[in-house]
Design an enzyme around this catalytic site. Structure first.
Site, PDB file in Angstrom:
ATOM      1  N   ASP A  12       0.872  -1.178   0.000  1.00 31.66           N
ATOM      2  CA  ASP A  12       0.000   0.000   0.000  1.00 31.66           C
ATOM      3  C   ASP A  12       0.913   1.234   0.000  1.00 31.66           C
ATOM      4  O   ASP A  12       1.343   1.688   1.059  1.00 31.66           O
ATOM      5  CB  ASP A  12      -0.890  -0.026   1.251  1.00 31.66           C
ATOM      6  CG  ASP A  12      -1.839   1.168   1.294  1.00 31.66           C
ATOM      7  OD1 ASP A  12      -2.213   1.677   0.226  1.00 31.66           O
ATOM      8  OD2 ASP A  12      -2.200   1.587   2.413  1.00 31.66           O
ATOM      9  N   GLU A  71      -3.049  -1.902  -5.071  1.00 35.20           N
ATOM     10  CA  GLU A  71      -4.308  -1.313  -5.522  1.00 35.20           C
ATOM     11  C   GLU A  71      -4.131  -0.633  -6.865  1.00 35.20           C
ATOM     12  O   GLU A  71      -3.181   0.106  -7.072  1.00 35.20           O
ATOM     13  CB  GLU A  71      -4.762  -0.229  -4.527  1.00 35.20           C
ATOM     14  CG  GLU A  71      -5.782  -0.681  -3.557  1.00 35.20           C
ATOM     15  CD  GLU A  71      -6.383   0.494  -2.777  1.00 35.20           C
ATOM     16  OE1 GLU A  71      -6.303   1.651  -3.223  1.00 35.20           O
ATOM     17  OE2 GLU A  71      -6.933   0.230  -1.695  1.00 35.20           O
ATOM     18  N   ASP A 142      -2.160   0.909   7.376  1.00 33.61           N
ATOM     19  CA  ASP A 142      -1.427   0.837   6.099  1.00 33.61           C
ATOM     20  C   ASP A 142      -0.986  -0.602   5.838  1.00 33.61           C
ATOM     21  O   ASP A 142      -1.021  -1.082   4.710  1.00 33.61           O
ATOM     22  CB  ASP A 142      -0.183   1.740   6.114  1.00 33.61           C
ATOM     23  CG  ASP A 142      -0.540   3.177   6.433  1.00 33.61           C
ATOM     24  OD1 ASP A 142      -0.926   3.900   5.507  1.00 33.61           O
ATOM     25  OD2 ASP A 142      -0.463   3.553   7.617  1.00 33.61           O
TER      26      ASP A 142
END
Lengths: 165, 165
Positions: A12, A71, A142
């Site tokens: 992330d 992502e 996170d």
């Protein structure tokens, strides 16, 4: 499902904090091998990017994942935040590229849908579902976001049936 | 103006083409040592970023600039293009950070104002003014943009009086 062991590194990326999580799956249950947050410090941008890059390189070197999952970014808040995120993301993708690690991207809604059963799940719900799937979840958000994308990859790569129904 | 020789590497990052230009200034006139375009090829994103990173590292290694100068980004067209630009920019800044090369950023209007006398100058006008300042200018626009930001740095670092009046 095959018996071959797969390791996936979820990332992330962020300009000040980059979460990571390493999942391994050999048998039925995935195992959380490591997770944490790479802090970028308060130095200038090139030095902060170097911290992220070296941190990701270190995790890749230690755990030798076959895949790096992160992502997909469709909609950033605005162009400024997209630029800042892009810079951090660029050095993460570079670390994967230099190490020959395959990169897989998943849309945020798909990650939440896969892990928590709803595309609108919040970070805490995702964290609770990770605890259910893995027995434990990182406390840092996170890091748990990074573990979530890794778990999502295991599912979509056909390694694991995790979709909450 | 001192007699110390300064080398500045100007970079115009892009996801498919990254322009570069190296200027050296010891005496009155700056010299264009090298310029060109690092192509990223048509492979996957991590491999393209690796090409940019390695290309910039190579130029830094060969010419040992003290400063890497690039355009400041205020307004990207949209979040998508800002993300793509950010990824390329991230690996350029990383190459500078890892090599200990100082990074200086200049707003696009300031670069054009400094080099071509008008913040609204187009790429061709900038190119013609570079020819006037340096005796020659790269034909590729990505490369001439990179040389322009390097020349802008020499001016604002007090090395050169180039503002067109």
């Amino acid at each position: 499902m095959t018996g071959v062991t797969v390791r996936v590194l979820g990332i992330d990326p962020g300009s000040s904090r980059t979460g990571y999580g390493v999942l391994e799956q050999g048998g039925e249950q995935p195992r959380l091998l490591a997770s944490g947050v790479i802090g970028s410090g308060r130095q200038g941008l090139p030095q902060r990017l170097a911290r992220i890059f070296q941190g990701v390189q270190e995790v890749i070197g230690k755990y030798q994942p076959q895949v790096l999952a992160l992502e997909e970014v469709f909609h950033a808040k605005n162009a400024k935040s997209a630029l800042v995120l892009g810079q951090a993301r660029g050095v993460v993708l570079l670390a994967a590229g230099l190490a020959g690690v395959e990169v897989c991207e998943y849309a945020p809604r798909r990650i939440k849908q896969t892990v928590a059963g709803s595309g609108g799940a919040d970070k805490r719900q995702v964290q609770r579902m990770l605890e259910a799937w893995l027995g434990r979840a990182p406390q840092q958000l996170d890091a748990s976001d990074a573990v979530a994308v890794a778990l999502c990859h295991l599912h979509w790569a056909g390694r694991l049936e995790v979709v909450a129904t």
